[in-house]
Write a protein that holds these residues in place. Structure first.
Motif, short mmCIF file in Angstrom:
data_model
loop_
_atom_site.label_atom_id
_atom_site.label_comp_id
_atom_site.label_asym_id
_atom_site.label_seq_id
_atom_site.Cartn_x
_atom_site.Cartn_y
_atom_site.Cartn_z
N ILE A 284 80.39 18.88 78.92
CA ILE A 284 81.16 18.86 80.17
C ILE A 284 80.13 18.91 81.28
O ILE A 284 79.30 19.83 81.33
N LEU A 297 83.37 14.43 81.51
CA LEU A 297 83.26 14.81 80.11
C LEU A 297 82.56 13.70 79.32
O LEU A 297 82.84 12.51 79.50
N ARG A 430 89.29 21.84 83.98
CA ARG A 430 90.35 21.72 82.98
C ARG A 430 91.10 20.38 83.09
O ARG A 430 91.67 19.90 82.11
N SER A 433 89.29 18.05 80.86
CA SER A 433 89.03 18.56 79.50
C SER A 433 90.33 18.97 78.82
O SER A 433 90.89 18.20 78.04
N HIS A 438 91.14 18.03 75.10
CA HIS A 438 89.85 18.50 74.61
C HIS A 438 89.78 20.03 74.66
O HIS A 438 90.26 20.66 75.61
N THR A 440 87.53 23.11 75.25
CA THR A 440 86.25 23.38 75.92
C THR A 440 85.29 24.18 75.05
O THR A 440 84.09 24.19 75.30
N LEU A 445 78.09 23.06 78.46
CA LEU A 445 78.21 22.79 79.90
C LEU A 445 76.87 22.30 80.42
O LEU A 445 75.85 23.00 80.31
N LEU A 463 85.19 29.07 80.49
CA LEU A 463 85.56 27.97 79.61
C LEU A 463 85.29 28.26 78.14
O LEU A 463 85.74 27.53 77.26
N SER A 465 82.47 27.86 76.74
CA SER A 465 81.63 26.77 76.26
C SER A 465 80.55 27.30 75.33
O SER A 465 80.18 28.48 75.38
#
Length: 691
Positions: A284, A297, A430, A433, A438, A440, A445, A463, A465
């Motif tokens: 992302i 993304l 968001r 994603s 998707h 996250t 990131l 997120l 991530s």
């Protein structure tokens, strides 16, 4: 030695990246943007980077530029006086739109006024039917009437969009030729050349945007072209498109709508290179500058694209890297609403006057001021010492306008500003994603832009991530991405048929026409077959649906097996995006597409040298994390070597950006100089701070 230059004009700074073709070394610099005339900032940046590296302008062999002129013209509504000519009875298409509310639960929601007012939307009595047959031609007398209106209203740009012209463009072309003869200097856009596809509102909106920004883009690009030539740059000027490819200046002047996300697309293209370097295919990307954040993304090393975008609520249906932009940047202004709640953005202090801490006359508290107060930004200077900081001014304005009204300390108010802007950015991320199917947690990131690495760790926590990646030159990442972008052209043609009754021969003939046009355009620009890549795709939807999904064709030789594979891919994509598919339902084709790429020679990214294994020198200062100050290591990014590892709290400073590392987080420098920051859970973060 020969060099390539990429220039990205942002709201606050203009970024310049210089690539040495012989070694692959990239040198960067930043200069303040000049919103009143972006070309001045571009030329300032070019002169500065060439002077700093003792390079002659004549050694530049490739020059590419990401421009915000089209975007800003559209957002600020400062485009040309534009008129629309359309088929009789369709004058109000721009006003009617799709009858969808811009904000479902807001009773006061209003659509933006059309770019072209009703009195400048003119009708002509002609008609092409749904089979592409001209059933009524226009009268020459109508052309004379239109010519008189163009003169009377002093029209600067003309847009022609006739109903069903995507099936038969003859009337649009004839109309353009007649009016061009009468007005040789007038900017004229026809929909058949910009967007020959179904959906009259989106088609009209897209060409209206193109015509609205065309005169200003023409003036800007020609002026920049002349300035570069006068300075001695021999390279042609290439412009970054919203789709991640580059085009010539001539094409950008004729189709400026393809450049509305010009700069941010460069960062996503750079992201694909970083995905390859790190072997992390799911990313992302967040590009946070002075005025906004752009989120996109990358999945399995490939950017996500769309042909259904909106800028300032105006539909633009040309191919773009799919991204979401929100008004959250380093210059975003913090304020207190009528209910006493702290808000941040969307208004920005921009480049002039900028944040208070930049000491250029700013009078409103901003995100950058909050970062300076908390010690995250160098309290003395940034940009390698070129810009002095006014920390006391920042503290004073945050105290007066935020802290005292909310009964908070200055540090608590500054931290509150960061929490609010981070929450805004997470919501924006968001959109590209979670709302697209998707998770996250499956992505890392990638943070760039001047302000991205300052906020990346906080955003990654929200997120969940996997980790955070900060590229070697995050503040110049978009400009660097432009240096590796290929020339790209997109072609589309309407092809409406149910998949059960498809005419395979007609489909292949239609694809061949587009491919021949694509190859011809690249050949004219000097690309042979070896350096040409052609991709084919088709827009599909369930019968009765209003919106379609673009699916790549498994082969250009389309037969029943290839179509069946494409249909299965459509069902899979539909299920991923919307959570369901109807595999027993009939499908119909809408458009066929061809994307052509003129492949630019790629240079290998230079790896860092092996270090000695010794501790890297650092200084310390106190930085505010989660309610208290911590003694924090301050590293200079150029001193970090391959495979060097360290633990936060830490601040990593460099010319173009600053990265924040929370207490307890582990950081590793990979062989290409990317920072790989392990993303701790919220509990890990709290435990580290408690320790």
């Amino acid at each position: 030695m020969k060099y390539r230059i990429g220039v990205d004009t942002g709201g606050t700074f203009t970024d310049v990246a210089l690539l040495a073709e012989g070694t692959g070394d990239i040198t960067v610099t930043k200069v303040p943007s000049t919103p009143h005339n972006s070309a001045i900032g571009v030329m300032d940046g070019v002169r500065q980077i060439l002077s700093e590296n003792s390079i002659s302008a004549g050694d530049i062999t490739f020059f590419t530029h990401g421009s915000t002129v089209a975007t800003n013209t559209l957002l600020e509504r400062k485009g040309a006086k534009t008129a629309l000519i359309t088929t009789k009875g369709f004058r109000d298409i721009l006003e009617i739109g799709r009858q969808t509310r811009p904000d479902l639960y807001n009773f006061r929601a209003r659509r933006p006024k059309p770019l072209i007012p009703r009195d400048l939307r003119w009708e002509i009595d002609e008609r092409v039917n749904a089979r592409g047959e001209v059933i009524k031609d226009f009268d020459r007398k109508d052309i004379n009437v239109l010519a008189e209106m163009i003169k009377k209203e002093e029209i600067e740009s003309l847009v022609i969009c006739l109903i069903n012209s995507f099936l038969n463009k003859d009337n649009e072309v004839k109309l353009k030729e007649m009016l061009r003869e009468a007005f040789p200097e007038l900017s004229i856009t026809i929909s058949a050349e910009i967007l020959p596809e179904i959906k009259e509102f989106e088609r009209t909106s897209t060409v209206a945007v193109n015509g609205y920004v065309m005169p200003k883009m023409n003036f800007y690009l020609r002026d920049l072209e002349n300035s570069l030539e006068d300075y001695g740059v021999k390279s042609s000027l290439y412009i970054m498109q919203s789709n991640g490819g580059i085009i010539t200046t001539d094409t950008a002047v004729e189709q400026p709508v393809r450049t509305v996300l010009s700069g941010p697309a460069g960062g996503v293209i750079a992201g694909t290179d970083i995905a390859f370097q790190t072997d992390i295919g799911n990313l992302i990307t967040i590009d946070m500058g002075g005025t906004s954040l752009d989120a996109a993304l990358i999945e399995n090393g490939e950017p996500q694209y769309t042909t259904n975008s909106q800028i300032n609520n105006f539909p633009i249906n040309v191919p773009m890297v799919e991204m979401h932009t929100i008004g959250s940047g380093g210059g975003s202004i913090a304020w207190i609403d009528s209910g006493g709640a702290l808000r941040v953005g969307p208004h920005s202090a921009g480049a002039d006057p900028g944040p208070v801490c930049y000491d250029k006359g700013g009078t409103e508290p901003t995100v950058s001021d909050a970062n300076a107060i908390l010690g995250r930004l160098n309290p003395d200077s940034i940009l390698g010492g070129k810009m002095k900081m006014n920390l006391e001014g920042a503290r004073k304005i945050v105290k007066e306008k935020i802290a005292e009204p909310l009964s908070l300390s200055v540090e608590e108010a500054a931290e509150g500003i960061l929490k609010v802007v981070n929450a805004n950015m997470v919501r924006g991320i968001r959109v590209v994603s979670v709302e697209k199917g998707h998770d996250t947690r499956d992505f890392s990131l990638l943070a760039f832009g001047g302000a991205g690495p300052l906020h990346a760790v906080d955003i990654a926590h929200e997120l969940e991530s996997k980790n955070v990646i900060v590229p070697p030159s995050p503040g110049i990442n978009c400009a660097a991405g432009m240096l590796i972008a290929d020339v790209r052209h997109d072609y589309v043609s309407a092809f409406i048929s149910t998949t059960t009754n498809i005419d395979y021969e007609k489909l292949q003939q239609s694809l061949k026409v587009l491919e021949d046009d694509a190859r011809s355009a690249l050949k004219q620009q000097g690309f042979d077959d070896k350096h040409t890549q052609i991709n084919h795709s088709i827009d599909l939807r369930y019968v009765g649906q209003a919106y379609d999904i673009n699916v790549e064709l498994a082969s250009v030789e389309v037969n029943a097996d290839v179509l069946d594979k494409t249909i299965q891919d459509f069902h899979d994509i539909h299920e991923k995006i919307y959570g369901f598919s109807r595999r027993e339902e009939s499908l119909e084709t809408v458009n066929i597409r061809v994307s052509s790429f003129g492949l630019i020679e790629k240079l290998e990214s230079r790896k860092l040298e092996e270090g000695s294994g010794a501790e890297v020198e650092y200084t310390t200062r106190y930085v505010y994390f989660d309610g208290e100050f911590h003694e924090t290591k301050i590293y200079q990014r150029p001193n970090l070597y391959m495979n060097y590892e360290f633990e936060g709290p830490a601040i990593i400073e460099q010319l173009d950006s600053t990265a924040v590392i929370y207490p307890g987080q582990r950081v590793r420098v990979d062989s290409f100089g990317n920072l790989i920051i392990e993303n701790a859970t919220a509990e890990d973060k709290e435990d580290a701070i408690d320790d």
